[in-house]
Design a protein around this motif. Structure first.
Motif, PDB file in Angstrom:
ATOM      1  N   VAL A  21      10.647   0.137  -6.375  1.00  0.00           N
ATOM      2  CA  VAL A  21      11.488  -1.015  -6.674  1.00  0.00           C
ATOM      3  C   VAL A  21      12.935  -0.622  -6.412  1.00  0.00           C
ATOM      4  N   GLY A  22      13.500  -1.154  -5.339  1.00  0.00           N
ATOM      5  CA  GLY A  22      14.882  -0.848  -4.977  1.00  0.00           C
ATOM      6  C   GLY A  22      14.958  -0.193  -3.615  1.00  0.00           C
ATOM      7  N   GLY A  23      15.770  -0.781  -2.730  1.00  0.00           N
ATOM      8  CA  GLY A  23      15.873  -0.307  -1.360  1.00  0.00           C
ATOM      9  C   GLY A  23      17.205   0.303  -1.013  1.00  0.00           C
ATOM     10  N   GLY A  38       1.308  11.200   2.737  1.00  0.00           N
ATOM     11  CA  GLY A  38       0.045  10.509   2.917  1.00  0.00           C
ATOM     12  C   GLY A  38      -0.203   9.380   1.944  1.00  0.00           C
ATOM     13  N   LEU A  39       0.764   9.064   1.094  1.00  0.00           N
ATOM     14  CA  LEU A  39       0.607   7.963   0.157  1.00  0.00           C
ATOM     15  C   LEU A  39       0.894   6.636   0.852  1.00  0.00           C
ATOM     16  N   ASP A  40       0.186   5.593   0.439  1.00  0.00           N
ATOM     17  CA  ASP A  40       0.434   4.241   0.933  1.00  0.00           C
ATOM     18  C   ASP A  40       1.533   3.635   0.072  1.00  0.00           C
ATOM     19  N   VAL A  41       2.653   3.265   0.693  1.00  0.00           N
ATOM     20  CA  VAL A  41       3.862   2.913  -0.048  1.00  0.00           C
ATOM     21  C   VAL A  41       4.342   1.515   0.320  1.00  0.00           C
ATOM     22  N   VAL A  42       4.711   0.749  -0.702  1.00  0.00           N
ATOM     23  CA  VAL A  42       5.400  -0.526  -0.536  1.00  0.00           C
ATOM     24  C   VAL A  42       6.765  -0.399  -1.195  1.00  0.00           C
ATOM     25  N   LEU A  43       7.797  -0.914  -0.536  1.00  0.00           N
ATOM     26  CA  LEU A  43       9.144  -0.916  -1.101  1.00  0.00           C
ATOM     27  C   LEU A  43       9.601  -2.362  -1.258  1.00  0.00           C
ATOM     28  N   ALA A  44      10.015  -2.710  -2.470  1.00  0.00           N
ATOM     29  CA  ALA A  44      10.436  -4.079  -2.774  1.00  0.00           C
ATOM     30  C   ALA A  44      11.956  -4.150  -2.897  1.00  0.00           C
ATOM     31  N   TRP A 188      13.383 -10.015  -4.695  1.00  0.00           N
ATOM     32  CA  TRP A 188      13.855  -9.396  -5.939  1.00  0.00           C
ATOM     33  C   TRP A 188      12.677  -9.126  -6.869  1.00  0.00           C
ATOM     34  N   ALA A 189      12.651  -7.956  -7.428  1.00  0.00           N
ATOM     35  CA  ALA A 189      11.655  -7.651  -8.463  1.00  0.00           C
ATOM     36  C   ALA A 189      12.108  -8.280  -9.776  1.00  0.00           C
ATOM     37  N   GLU A 190      11.241  -9.115 -10.337  1.00  0.00           N
ATOM     38  CA  GLU A 190      11.625  -9.825 -11.561  1.00  0.00           C
ATOM     39  C   GLU A 190      11.001  -9.227 -12.812  1.00  0.00           C
ATOM     40  N   ARG A 191       9.746  -8.753 -12.694  1.00  0.00           N
ATOM     41  CA  ARG A 191       9.050  -8.308 -13.908  1.00  0.00           C
ATOM     42  C   ARG A 191       8.052  -7.201 -13.582  1.00  0.00           C
ATOM     43  N   LEU A 192       7.996  -6.227 -14.452  1.00  0.00           N
ATOM     44  CA  LEU A 192       6.983  -5.178 -14.362  1.00  0.00           C
ATOM     45  C   LEU A 192       5.670  -5.695 -14.917  1.00  0.00           C
ATOM     46  N   SER A 193       4.575  -5.429 -14.230  1.00  0.00           N
ATOM     47  CA  SER A 193       3.249  -5.785 -14.733  1.00  0.00           C
ATOM     48  C   SER A 193       2.662  -4.590 -15.478  1.00  0.00           C
ATOM     49  N   VAL A 194       2.247  -4.828 -16.704  1.00  0.00           N
ATOM     50  CA  VAL A 194       1.636  -3.775 -17.518  1.00  0.00           C
ATOM     51  C   VAL A 194       0.227  -4.217 -17.872  1.00  0.00           C
ATOM     52  N   VAL A 195      -0.750  -3.424 -17.480  1.00  0.00           N
ATOM     53  CA  VAL A 195      -2.158  -3.718 -17.737  1.00  0.00           C
ATOM     54  C   VAL A 195      -2.777  -2.555 -18.492  1.00  0.00           C
ATOM     55  N   ARG A 196      -3.335  -2.858 -19.670  1.00  0.00           N
ATOM     56  CA  ARG A 196      -3.962  -1.836 -20.506  1.00  0.00           C
ATOM     57  C   ARG A 196      -3.037  -0.627 -20.683  1.00  0.00           C
ATOM     58  N   VAL A 216       7.760   3.127  -9.012  1.00  0.00           N
ATOM     59  CA  VAL A 216       9.006   3.883  -9.127  1.00  0.00           C
ATOM     60  C   VAL A 216      10.162   2.897  -9.215  1.00  0.00           C
ATOM     61  N   LEU A 217      10.878   2.932 -10.326  1.00  0.00           N
ATOM     62  CA  LEU A 217      12.040   2.071 -10.516  1.00  0.00           C
ATOM     63  C   LEU A 217      13.266   2.824 -10.012  1.00  0.00           C
ATOM     64  N   ALA A 218      13.781   2.376  -8.858  1.00  0.00           N
ATOM     65  CA  ALA A 218      14.899   3.044  -8.182  1.00  0.00           C
ATOM     66  C   ALA A 218      15.920   2.007  -7.756  1.00  0.00           C
ATOM     67  N   ALA A 219      16.298   1.154  -8.689  1.00  0.00           N
ATOM     68  CA  ALA A 219      17.147   0.004  -8.369  1.00  0.00           C
ATOM     69  C   ALA A 219      18.613   0.224  -8.713  1.00  0.00           C
TER      70      ALA A 219
END
Length: 397
Positions: A21-23, A38-44, A188-196, A216-219
């Protein structure tokens, strides 16, 4: 671990190993280094490569940025500076883009007797910390940099403090991420999803849900504003405003300065960073004004006034740009790196005035922890957990 090469599409809505999260440059280097592992990564981020890097001067000043009480941070700064030449070379080779890295050195000078005493104390502290710097007389300073004011009383020559162009660095990191298979979610990232009781992804402002094994919160200065983060784990990061000027050195005036020159004038830091392309960056104010990014007449005046006392010829140069940005500051002026008490949520933020300098080591640190679950030794003093109380049940509602 998912392989980015096995995917048949590049839609960022699909699940990933890592969601950054954060470019800005910290988020980009984290994504790049993770993808290289080797990790599959998305950047928002709505505009990857933007943020504070567009304003920063790019000093790689581990020695001249030393402050009393920050000796622990010094070790991380020095380690990142050591890695920078190879980091910059690798990035340029991977992308074919010039990052503006220059091993030009820095000269910190004193304009009066009080400044001279302060620099002498700093020189002694640098020596106690095992850092290399050379004390010069005022005459020797002017011999190195003839444009300096006649009243310069002395200075510190630090050949190991270099520079990079943060705008070029950001552009190269965006290209490196794309080349390494990082997928971009432009929003824009608006909310973190928390599951269990585990971070499981984010929801963008347009309602798009992104899922990941690790977030990763890097904003930067916005890191504390992501919704859904348990209250006790919200990063204690605040914005500190900095105004910066850019001038152009016409060919007739070149060479104007051969290295970064900095000083304390009337209690305020001022620095001049000359680029090889003729740009001269002058900064920077430090203002606790929340989220304000207004360029003010007072800020511009202060910088030009102080820079003129240091290098009188600067007032002959064309003023080409004025900008203000926000540094992400933590309570101890050091970054927050690594896992939080919420499984799946990691931080890479709070770099304050050392974000550009710490880019090289931050990418390595975050890639290591994302693949092994452990912080490397050099980063352990900077765990986010130093700001949280004793473990207790998290509030995730």
């Amino acid at each position: 671990m998912r392989s980015s090469h096995s995917r048949s599409d590049d839609r960022p809505g699909h699940g990933s190993d890592v969601l950054v999260v954060g470019g800005g440059i910290i988020g980009l280097v984290t994504a790049w280094r993770a993808a290289q592992r080797g990790l599959d990564v998305v950047l928002a981020d709505p505009e990857p490569g933007g943020g504070a890097a567009q304003v920063a001067a790019g000093m790689l000043a581990a020695v001249t940025e030393l402050h009393y009480g920050e000796q622990t941070l010094l070790a991380l700064n020095v380690e990142s500076a050591r890695r920078y030449p190879a980091f910059a070379a690798e990035l340029s080779e991977a992308t074919g883009l010039d990052t503006g890295y220059r091993a030009c050195g820095t000269l910190a000078v004193a304009l009066d007797s009080d400044d001279r005493a302060h620099l002498r104390d700093l020189h002694a502290l640098q020596a106690r910390c095992g850092l290399e710097s050379e004390w010069l007389s005022g005459r020797d300073c002017r011999r190195l940099e003839p444009m300096l004011a006649p009243g310069v009383r002395g200075g510190l020559r630090v050949d190991g403090d270099h520079q990079i162009d943060p705008r070029r660095l950001a552009k190269a990191l965006v290209a490196a991420c794309a080349q390494a298979g990082v997928r971009f979610a432009h929003g824009w990232a608006e909310r973190l999803s928390v599951v269990r009781d585990r971070a499981a992804g984010i929801v963008l402002a347009d309602g798009t849900a992104l899922t990941a094994d690790q977030v990763v919160l890097a904003a930067g200065s916005l890191s504390g504003r992501l919704g859904g983060v348990p209250e006790e784990l919200v990063p204690p990061v605040r914005p500190v405003k900095g105004q910066v000027l850019r001038l152009t050195v016409p060919p007739a005036y070149a060479p104007f300065l051969s290295r970064t020159v900095r000083a304390v004038v009337r209690g305020s830091d001022v620095y001049l960073v000359p680029r090889e392309n003729g740009e001269l960056v002058v900064g920077a104010t430090s203002e606790e004004l929340g989220w304000d990014t207004t360029v003010t007449a007072g800020g511009v005046y202060q910088l030009l006034r102080d820079a003129h006392e240091l290098v009188p010829g600067i007032t002959e140069l064309p003023l080409t740009e004025t900008r203000a940005g926000l540094r992400p500051a933590s309570p101890d002026n050091a970054p927050l790196l690594g896992p939080t008490a919420l499984p799946g949520l990691l931080l890479a933020t709070g770099h304050y005035r050392n974000g550009v300098l710490l880019t090289a080591v931050t990418g390595d640190v975050m890639a290591h922890v994302l693949t092994t679950g452990e912080l490397p030794d050099e980063a352990r003093p900077f765990t986010p957990r130093r700001f949280t109380s004793a473990p207790r049940e998290l509030t995730t509602a």
